[in-house]
Design a protein around this motif. Structure first.
Motif, short mmCIF file in Angstrom:
data_model
loop_
_atom_site.label_atom_id
_atom_site.label_comp_id
_atom_site.label_asym_id
_atom_site.label_seq_id
_atom_site.Cartn_x
_atom_site.Cartn_y
_atom_site.Cartn_z
N PHE A 121 -34.14 9.65 12.89
CA PHE A 121 -34.03 8.95 14.16
C PHE A 121 -34.35 7.47 13.99
CE2 PHE A 121 -36.12 7.12 17.85
CZ PHE A 121 -35.21 7.36 18.86
N ASN A 122 -35.43 7.14 13.29
CA ASN A 122 -35.79 5.74 13.07
C ASN A 122 -34.70 4.99 12.31
OD1 ASN A 122 -38.22 6.16 14.34
ND2 ASN A 122 -39.34 6.53 12.45
N TYR A 123 -34.02 5.70 11.39
CA TYR A 123 -32.96 5.06 10.62
C TYR A 123 -31.74 4.76 11.50
CZ TYR A 123 -29.28 4.57 7.10
OH TYR A 123 -28.21 4.11 6.36
N GLN A 132 -34.52 4.06 20.94
CA GLN A 132 -33.63 5.10 21.44
C GLN A 132 -32.42 5.19 20.51
OE1 GLN A 132 -32.73 3.87 25.46
NE2 GLN A 132 -34.48 5.00 26.30
N ILE A 133 -31.77 6.35 20.58
CA ILE A 133 -30.56 6.56 19.77
C ILE A 133 -29.37 6.69 20.71
CG2 ILE A 133 -30.91 9.07 19.68
CD1 ILE A 133 -29.66 9.06 16.90
N LEU A 138 -25.98 9.75 17.62
CA LEU A 138 -26.35 11.17 17.73
C LEU A 138 -25.22 12.07 17.24
CD1 LEU A 138 -28.25 13.42 18.70
CD2 LEU A 138 -27.23 13.18 20.98
N GLU A 139 -23.98 11.73 17.64
CA GLU A 139 -22.83 12.51 17.17
C GLU A 139 -22.69 12.39 15.65
OE1 GLU A 139 -18.00 12.87 17.93
OE2 GLU A 139 -19.19 11.32 18.95
N TYR A 140 -22.91 11.19 15.11
CA TYR A 140 -22.82 10.98 13.67
C TYR A 140 -23.84 11.86 12.92
CZ TYR A 140 -23.16 8.48 9.20
OH TYR A 140 -23.20 8.17 7.87
N PHE A 141 -25.07 11.90 13.45
CA PHE A 141 -26.11 12.71 12.82
C PHE A 141 -25.77 14.20 12.89
CE2 PHE A 141 -30.05 15.13 13.94
CZ PHE A 141 -30.46 15.36 12.64
N LEU A 142 -25.35 14.67 14.05
CA LEU A 142 -25.05 16.09 14.21
C LEU A 142 -23.86 16.52 13.35
CD1 LEU A 142 -25.56 16.53 18.07
CD2 LEU A 142 -27.08 17.29 16.23
N GLU A 201 -31.04 17.66 3.32
CA GLU A 201 -29.93 16.95 2.67
C GLU A 201 -29.58 15.67 3.42
OE1 GLU A 201 -25.32 17.84 1.29
OE2 GLU A 201 -26.72 19.49 1.63
N VAL A 202 -29.51 15.73 4.76
CA VAL A 202 -29.23 14.51 5.54
C VAL A 202 -30.36 13.50 5.40
CG1 VAL A 202 -28.74 13.64 7.85
CG2 VAL A 202 -27.82 15.83 7.13
#
Length: 585
Positions: A121-123, A132-133, A138-142, A201-202
């Motif tokens: 999240f911090n990244y 905030q993200i 958020l879509e990129y992370f998921l 892994e992420v």
């Protein structure tokens, strides 16, 4: 090198965790402890009196964020060196802030996984406080998380969640993101161990900036033996460990602008070799297959090119491009809103002018009123036309806004498609490169086989000629052997005939010898008889006898009957008889 904004994010969490009253202020004693821990982790000499000196003119009590920031920048962040452990800083700030937010929640993930999501999240969060993200990140992370787990992405579920967030007009903070993943909102039905592996892994890819990782064989520098190691490629170095648990690091390869990576031919029983040449020494590495070897060579070469061009890692560059795109879209949207407000103000001013003209026309005379009515009608027509134009412009602006939004959506889709196409293209290029390498190897093998076949053919021809020569020579030798055999057979037959003649001569000689022996015995008997008679009748009278033959030959039976001269004469006569018989044959 990490940016100052990335270092400030975990420190902000630590500061807010110390704010127990939630009034934006922290006591100086707590700030001293926080500052001391920061200096220890960031490897900065700690000055215990610096905080007191900085706030000596401010004795009003607790210190706010704005008051602590100048001290933090001047006394700590300006002295940061590049060799500190950013992960230790994250762990310290997480230890301070996490108990206040997740201690009472029953999450389906472990505390370690929650910490990793907090770091991710911090990244990905924006450089604005409170952190905030945005929905795109958020879509990129998921998407990355589902790709790491090997699960399919549920577009409909995310669109519903996206609409819920848009209705609330809010973005997620770190603790809401941890709760979203920990409560299984998107990961329902997925094995917790698979989820943990995907998060790890992420985390290693984004936070730890790991570009590529995997097992390979490395050749030692002293003993020259090959050992399996777990490799992790970063932008500026390539670390290798005993295993993937990263407990025991065996060394690292420092990458700079002078390094290069090259493919090597197979040797020492090892295949898929490549070498990393650095300034001080080189490293020989063996991959598991050709595809893995080519992927590692391409990734290392890309890092060296980025170092030479002064670029950041691919993940950070991609994050910066996404932020620039969002800022550009946001700026275009604000520009369109300003234009809409300007058009609305112009419309209101024209309506006010029209009302003023109507009031003025009613106070004047009829003629003038008619003229003015005519003018008013013209103005109304002009106003209607202007209003229609404004409506058309507004509709066009709205259409442009919708088009821009569609373009943004299409752009994101194109970005995803381009990434998929890039991966497919990279895979196709790798396949083509491998096919070319296989084709070259096959052609080299075919040429080598043809060369070997030609050399074998020459050898066979030479062997055939040698065999013909040997056969010819053997035939000649066979004829010579036959001739020699015939000669030997004739010589043998002659020798046998001579042997037979000698045998007959020997038998004749033996018969003559027996006759002579019998004569000698008879003569000896007669001599003995006469001697006896003489001794008997004459007493001591001795008869005069002929002298002894000289020399006398002695045999095993006494004195021989023949002398040497007589034997030589007999041998000469026998030899002459033998020669005459041989000449007669």
């Amino acid at each position: 090198m990490l940016s100052r904004d990335e270092i400030l994010k975990p420190i902000w969490y630590a500061f807010t965790a110390l704010d127990l009253d939630r009034n934006g202020k922290v006591s100086k004693s707590q700030l001293k402890v926080l500052s001391h821990n920061l200096c220890t982790i960031l490897r900065i000499p700690h000055n215990t009196s610096a905080l007191e000196e900085h706030f000596k003119d401010d004795d009003e009590g607790p210190v706010s964020t704005q008051g602590y920031m100048p001290y933090l920048n001047m006394c700590i962040l300006n002295k940061i060196q590049a060799n500190f452990d950013f992960n230790e800083l994250n762990k310290m700030c997480w230890t301070l802030s996490a108990p206040k937010h997740i201690s009472g929640k029953h999450l389906l993930i472990s505390g370690v996984d929650a910490f990793k999501i907090w770091c991710i999240f911090n990244y990905l969060s924006e450089d604005k406080y409170p952190l905030q993200i945005v929905i795109e990140e958020l879509e990129y992370f998921l998407r990355k998380l589902f790709a790491a787990m090997g699960c399919s992405w549920n577009e409909d579920r995310f669109e519903d969640y996206k609409m819920q967030l848009s209705a609330k007009k809010k973005h997620l903070n770190a603790w809401e993101l941890i709760e979203l993943i920990g409560m299984g909102h998107f990961t329902k039905g997925i094995n917790p161990q698979t989820l943990s592996i995907g998060i790890n892994e992420v985390y290693r890819e984004l936070v730890m900036d790991v570009i590529k990782q995997g097992y390979m064989m490395k050749k030692g520098h002293k003993r020259k033996n090959w050992t399996e190691r777990w490799f992790e490629l970063h932008l500026n170095c390539m670390s290798y460990y005993v295993s993937e648990d990263l407990i025991e690091q065996k060394g690292y390869i420092s990458l700079d602008r002078n390094c290069c990576v090259e493919s090597l031919p197979d040797k020492d029983g090892k295949k898929n070799l490549f070498i990393i040449k650095c300034f001080e020494k080189s490293f020989e590495i063996s991959a598991s297959d050709k595809k893995t070897k080519q992927e590692w060579i391409q990734a290392i070469q890309d890092c060296i090119v980025r170092i030479r061009q002064g670029l950041s890692s691919p993940h950070r560059e991609s994050r910066q491009k996404r932020r620039e795109l969002r800022n550009r879209i946001r700026a275009e949207k604000e520009t369109m809103e300003n234009r809409m407000r300007q058009l609305q103000l112009a419309n209101e001013s024209k309506q006010a002018q029209l009302e003023a003209m109507n009031k003025e026309a009613s106070s004047r005379g009829d003629l003038e009123e008619q003229r003015r009515l005519q003018t008013q009608i013209e103005l109304l027509d002009q106003y209607r036309r202007d209003l229609e134009q404004e409506k058309m412009a507004r509709m066009q602006m709205e259409e442009q806004v919708v088009e821009k939004a569609n373009e943004v959506e299409q752009y994101w889709q194109r970005m995803q498609e381009l990434e998929d196409m890039y991966r497919q293209l990279k895979k196709a290029l790798d396949d083509e490169r491998r096919a070319k390498e296989d084709e070259e190897a096959l052609s080299k093998l075919q040429a080598r086989l043809l060369q070997q076949e030609a050399s074998k053919r020459l050898e066979l021809e030479q062997i055939h000629l040698q065999q013909q020569e040997i056969l010819t020579q053997s035939q000649k030798e066979k004829q010579e052997l036959k001739r020699e055999r015939a000669e030997k057979e004739r010589a043998l037959q002659a020798a046998q005939e001579q042997l037979e003649i000698l045998r007959r001569q020997r038998e004749g000689t033996q018969e003559e010898y027996k006759v002579v022996t019998k004569k000698l015995e008879r003569a000896a008997n007669k001599t003995k008889t006469w001697k006896h008679k003489v001794f008997k009748h004459e007493g001591l009278l001795q008869i005069i006898q002929p002298g002894t033959k000289s020399p006398t030959k002695m045999t095993n039976w006494g004195q021989a009957a023949f002398t040497e001269t007589e034997l030589d004469e007999l041998e000469r006569i026998w030899q002459e008889n033998k020669n005459r018989s041989h000449d007669a044959q």
